[in-house]
Design a protein around this motif. Sequence first.
Motif, PDB file in Angstrom:
ATOM      1  N   LEU A  46       4.105   6.823 -13.272  1.00  9.56           N
ATOM      2  CA  LEU A  46       5.320   5.476 -12.239  1.00  9.56           C
ATOM      3  C   LEU A  46       6.441   5.428 -12.447  1.00  9.56           C
ATOM      4  O   LEU A  46       7.826   5.688 -11.249  1.00  9.56           O
ATOM      5  N   LEU A  57      10.160   4.132  -4.193  1.00 14.46           N
ATOM      6  CA  LEU A  57       9.174   2.701  -4.258  1.00 14.46           C
ATOM      7  C   LEU A  57       9.536   2.473  -2.937  1.00 14.46           C
ATOM      8  O   LEU A  57       8.265   1.593  -3.076  1.00 14.46           O
ATOM      9  N   GLU A  59       8.383   4.450  -0.714  1.00 16.84           N
ATOM     10  CA  GLU A  59       7.854   5.093   0.585  1.00 16.84           C
ATOM     11  C   GLU A  59       5.742   4.828   0.565  1.00 16.84           C
ATOM     12  O   GLU A  59       5.643   4.638  -0.238  1.00 16.84           O
ATOM     13  N   ALA A  60       5.739   5.086   1.825  1.00 12.00           N
ATOM     14  CA  ALA A  60       4.042   4.485   1.895  1.00 12.00           C
ATOM     15  C   ALA A  60       3.496   5.198   1.050  1.00 12.00           C
ATOM     16  O   ALA A  60       2.271   4.794   0.661  1.00 12.00           O
ATOM     17  N   GLN A  63       3.864   4.410  -2.447  1.00 12.69           N
ATOM     18  CA  GLN A  63       2.588   3.455  -2.797  1.00 12.69           C
ATOM     19  C   GLN A  63       0.987   3.184  -3.143  1.00 12.69           C
ATOM     20  O   GLN A  63       0.835   2.355  -3.655  1.00 12.69           O
ATOM     21  N   THR A  67      -1.094   2.998  -5.858  1.00 15.66           N
ATOM     22  CA  THR A  67      -1.968   1.545  -5.970  1.00 15.66           C
ATOM     23  C   THR A  67      -3.273   2.170  -5.848  1.00 15.66           C
ATOM     24  O   THR A  67      -4.690   1.575  -6.503  1.00 15.66           O
ATOM     25  N   THR A  96      -5.920   0.007  -1.844  1.00 20.59           N
ATOM     26  CA  THR A  96      -5.228  -0.330  -0.622  1.00 20.59           C
ATOM     27  C   THR A  96      -5.436  -0.701   0.108  1.00 20.59           C
ATOM     28  O   THR A  96      -4.295  -0.512   1.309  1.00 20.59           O
ATOM     29  N   LEU A  99      -2.813  -3.233   1.353  1.00 15.82           N
ATOM     30  CA  LEU A  99      -1.561  -2.654   1.399  1.00 15.82           C
ATOM     31  C   LEU A  99      -1.411  -1.695   2.614  1.00 15.82           C
ATOM     32  O   LEU A  99      -0.357  -1.849   3.711  1.00 15.82           O
TER      33      LEU A  99
END
Length: 218
Positions: A46, A57, A59-60, A63, A67, A96, A99
């Motif tokens: 990461l 950081l 950007e879906a 993430q 996750t 996920t 999120l």
Amino acid sequence: AFVMVHRGWVSFRQGAIAPAEADARTTLELLTAYDISLGTRFALALLIVLALDPAALFEASLQLSFTAVAGLLLWRPPPGFLRGSLHVSLAAGLATAPLAASIGAPLPAGWLLANALAVPYFTALVVPLALASGLLGDSASWLLALARGSAELGLRLLELCASPDMLAGAGDPVALALGLAALGFGGRALWLGRRGPALALLLLAALAAASALRAENR
């Protein structure tokens, strides 16, 4: 793998594949040269991705990807293809869910069944047909038609499993998704004998459920 794919895509957009390959090799050497835990490797991956592309950081895709991996590390899926695939699907989906709910994505009631069916179906049938049709070219156009038909059939079956949305109509979809995720991970922790984390997660599930109910009654 995340570092390779992410850096490769960034470099592809910039027209520089060779530097991406060098970065990938360097990253792999760094992550495999030392006897470190999976959690440490996850954190290093990461940090390297963010060092190469700090904007990622927000950007879906990044993430959700990290996750999901974090969820797998916490879940500890058992060995075995079928059982392991089911656990991987469940862990990644639950991890996920909050999120995904925050960006408006649904949580289909049949997502576990859909993933369990999709992996063997597309791997054993659709992908081999597509590869064979690509190798044989125009001489086997019927293979391409069969591959397309099989893929469309698979997508139709997945659409049937994709409803109803478990978060539809919820006053606070994120809280509901968080409650479901905490409940799932709490149950898994309890099964693995980790009572402390299990109790904390089950408490979080209760608090999230209470928050979702309050939002529903407003």
